[in-house]
Write an enzyme that holds these catalytic residues in place. Structure first.
Site, mmCIF file in Angstrom:
data_model
loop_
_atom_site.group_PDB
_atom_site.id
_atom_site.type_symbol
_atom_site.label_atom_id
_atom_site.label_comp_id
_atom_site.label_asym_id
_atom_site.label_seq_id
_atom_site.Cartn_x
_atom_site.Cartn_y
_atom_site.Cartn_z
ATOM 1 N N SER A 32 0.651 -1.059 -0.084
ATOM 2 C CA SER A 32 0.050 0.111 -0.020
ATOM 3 C C SER A 32 0.892 1.291 -0.178
ATOM 4 O O SER A 32 0.233 2.420 -0.167
ATOM 5 C CB SER A 32 -0.916 0.203 1.151
ATOM 6 O OG SER A 32 -0.275 -0.013 2.386
ATOM 7 N N LYS A 69 0.287 4.058 6.889
ATOM 8 C CA LYS A 69 -0.171 4.982 6.023
ATOM 9 C C LYS A 69 0.207 6.382 6.257
ATOM 10 O O LYS A 69 0.919 6.600 7.417
ATOM 11 C CB LYS A 69 -1.745 5.095 6.018
ATOM 12 C CG LYS A 69 -2.417 3.682 5.816
ATOM 13 C CD LYS A 69 -2.423 3.032 4.266
ATOM 14 C CE LYS A 69 -3.118 1.885 4.078
ATOM 15 N NZ LYS A 69 -2.436 0.784 4.481
#
Length: 111
Positions: A32, A69
């Site tokens: 990600s 993230k």
């Protein structure tokens, strides 16, 4: 021969870790964050004493899921934002159970 050219020894701990008491390592699993240069198998140095500001890459547990993230805002609402267009941003809702472990300060990768 190399001994003749050594100017000083480098302490890797002091070179990589500013705050030893608040720094830990996390091994990356997943894709990600590839556009941020973070790849599966990388080791992230995470400092829990660094304030998680907008734009910083963080390690967080949200609703029981551990993730790496970028912390940011979309349409004035907080999100955990991936660096891969194949992944969706994760909204941080009022009822979300969020624990920010720390801010990523370095990436270690084997060549």
């Amino acid at each position: 021969l190399a001994d003749d050219h050594i100017e000083e020894m480098v302490d890797m701990n002091s070179l990589l870790i500013a705050n030893p008491k608040t720094t830990f390592c996390v091994k990356v699993s997943g894709l990600s964050m590839i556009e941020a240069g973070i790849y599966e198998g990388d080791i992230l140095l995470v400092d829990s004493s660094v304030k998680p500001r907008e734009g910083k890459i963080i390690i967080a547990a949200i609703d029981g899921m551990l993730t790496v993230k970028r912390f940011g805002f979309l349409k004035m609402k907080p999100y955990l934002i991936p660096a891969n267009p194949n992944f969706e941003p994760i909204p941080i809702l009022e009822n979300s159970e969020l624990h920010i472990w720390g801010v990523v300060v370095k990436i270690l990768r084997s060549l």
